[in-house]
Design a protein around this motif. Sequence first.
Motif, short mmCIF file in Angstrom:
data_model
loop_
_atom_site.label_atom_id
_atom_site.label_comp_id
_atom_site.label_asym_id
_atom_site.label_seq_id
_atom_site.Cartn_x
_atom_site.Cartn_y
_atom_site.Cartn_z
N MET A 1 45.62 28.71 37.34
CA MET A 1 44.25 28.80 37.59
C MET A 1 43.50 28.57 36.50
SD MET A 1 42.15 31.28 40.11
CE MET A 1 43.26 31.15 41.72
N LEU A 2 42.76 27.64 36.24
CA LEU A 2 42.03 27.40 35.14
C LEU A 2 40.85 28.67 34.92
CD1 LEU A 2 40.95 23.54 35.43
CD2 LEU A 2 42.57 24.69 33.79
N THR A 3 40.79 29.10 33.64
CA THR A 3 39.97 29.94 33.04
C THR A 3 39.05 29.65 32.25
OG1 THR A 3 41.65 31.83 33.69
CG2 THR A 3 39.83 32.58 32.22
N GLU A 37 34.91 34.14 40.04
CA GLU A 37 35.63 35.43 39.89
C GLU A 37 35.50 35.78 38.55
OE1 GLU A 37 40.27 36.20 39.84
OE2 GLU A 37 39.60 36.59 41.87
N VAL A 38 34.88 37.15 38.36
CA VAL A 38 34.37 37.49 37.05
C VAL A 38 35.41 38.69 36.57
CG1 VAL A 38 32.57 38.57 35.64
CG2 VAL A 38 32.04 36.97 37.38
N THR A 39 35.70 38.63 35.14
CA THR A 39 36.24 39.70 34.40
C THR A 39 35.37 40.05 33.39
OG1 THR A 39 38.68 38.95 35.21
CG2 THR A 39 38.59 40.69 33.43
N VAL A 40 35.30 41.39 33.11
CA VAL A 40 34.41 41.82 31.83
C VAL A 40 35.20 42.47 31.12
CG1 VAL A 40 32.20 41.56 33.19
CG2 VAL A 40 33.65 43.88 33.16
N PRO A 41 35.05 42.77 29.61
CA PRO A 41 35.70 43.40 28.68
C PRO A 41 35.69 44.91 29.07
CG PRO A 41 33.71 42.72 27.84
CD PRO A 41 33.81 41.91 29.10
N GLN A 42 34.63 45.46 29.63
CA GLN A 42 34.78 46.94 30.00
C GLN A 42 35.91 47.25 30.95
OE1 GLN A 42 31.89 45.02 29.89
NE2 GLN A 42 30.77 45.88 28.16
N THR A 47 38.84 42.53 38.79
CA THR A 47 37.93 41.35 38.82
C THR A 47 36.92 41.59 40.17
OG1 THR A 47 39.41 40.24 40.52
CG2 THR A 47 39.52 39.77 37.96
N ARG A 48 35.59 40.88 39.93
CA ARG A 48 34.80 40.81 41.00
C ARG A 48 34.04 39.37 41.13
NH1 ARG A 48 36.95 44.98 41.74
NH2 ARG A 48 36.38 47.06 42.10
N ARG A 49 33.68 39.22 42.28
CA ARG A 49 32.95 37.80 42.72
C ARG A 49 31.47 38.04 42.63
NH1 ARG A 49 36.67 34.02 43.69
NH2 ARG A 49 34.89 32.50 43.85
N TYR A 50 30.97 37.15 41.57
CA TYR A 50 29.49 37.10 41.62
C TYR A 50 29.04 35.50 41.65
CZ TYR A 50 29.91 41.99 40.16
OH TYR A 50 29.99 43.41 39.92
N SER A 51 27.88 35.28 42.18
CA SER A 51 27.21 34.11 42.26
C SER A 51 26.17 33.92 41.24
CB SER A 51 26.65 33.80 43.58
OG SER A 51 27.51 33.88 44.43
N PRO A 52 26.57 32.81 40.39
CA PRO A 52 25.43 32.34 39.50
C PRO A 52 24.05 32.05 39.88
CG PRO A 52 27.49 31.10 39.02
CD PRO A 52 27.55 31.94 40.43
N LEU A 90 35.98 33.89 33.36
CA LEU A 90 35.55 33.28 34.86
C LEU A 90 36.45 32.32 35.33
CD1 LEU A 90 32.42 32.99 32.67
CD2 LEU A 90 32.10 34.02 34.83
N THR A 91 36.62 32.42 36.50
CA THR A 91 37.68 31.45 37.16
C THR A 91 37.22 31.35 38.89
OG1 THR A 91 40.06 31.24 37.53
CG2 THR A 91 39.26 33.39 37.78
N ASP A 92 38.12 30.40 39.29
CA ASP A 92 38.10 30.08 40.80
C ASP A 92 36.90 30.12 41.59
OD1 ASP A 92 39.15 29.98 43.41
OD2 ASP A 92 39.35 32.39 43.62
#
Length: 248
Positions: A1-3, A37-42, A47-52, A90-92
């Motif tokens: 999966m592309l990131t 799908e979002v991954t943050v350094p903290q 991962t969580r899903r957020y909409s731009p 960010l992915t997916d």
Amino acid sequence: MLTWNAEVVQYHRLRNDLAVIRLVGDGIPFAAGQSLEVTVPQNARLTRRYSPALPPSLDGKLEFHVRAVPAGWVSGSIVNETRPGDVWKLTDPKGSLAIDDSGREVVMIAGGTGLAPMRALILDLAHRATTPPPVTLYVGGRSPRDLYAADLLWILASELPWLTVIPVVDQLKDPWAPDRWNDTIRAETAEAPIFGPEHCWEGSLADVMSVQEPFGDHQVLVCGSPGMEAATVSALIGNGTPAAAIRR
């Protein structure tokens, strides 16, 4: 999966429990209304899903509206700990929240930060070569103070003749507990036009939808918390709106 990677360039705390984060990075092939799908350094393991809240751009600009939820490890760290320079992964891209080219009127129903994908769709419509169909946006919050984008929505409704915004709040009176972020913003923008209590309909979004005429020939988009979506969709179907017309 592309990131893909994107760097935080701006962090705006708007409420005790809510922040807007702007990033710039790789061009991501998503569509307005979709989530990532979002991954943050903290919290790099979660991962969580957020909409731009912006449609795709060639310069890789992104904006997310994030509310800290109780026991939310990721959302809490984003709202409280995000800093410029953080790199998000960010992915997916996925999701079916979209507006087709049929020309049918559009009804958008957004609860809280469910406004983010609706805003992306509105801005995407504004940049299309064809005249957009009429759009009515019902945007919900707990009280007028909870309408965190009331000033932006005022500007959009003023500048886009095809857009009508209807704020809906559970109660017209703000809670007594202070919100220093909101208080600071209101003090700085006291003269700016804004959707206030006098513009709001009182009740839940589901309550408001239950007394509307059926949206029989509309595109109906719903986004918010799982409970808000379930109640609102049930109210829409109860008022005679075809289930096939509803996207969430």
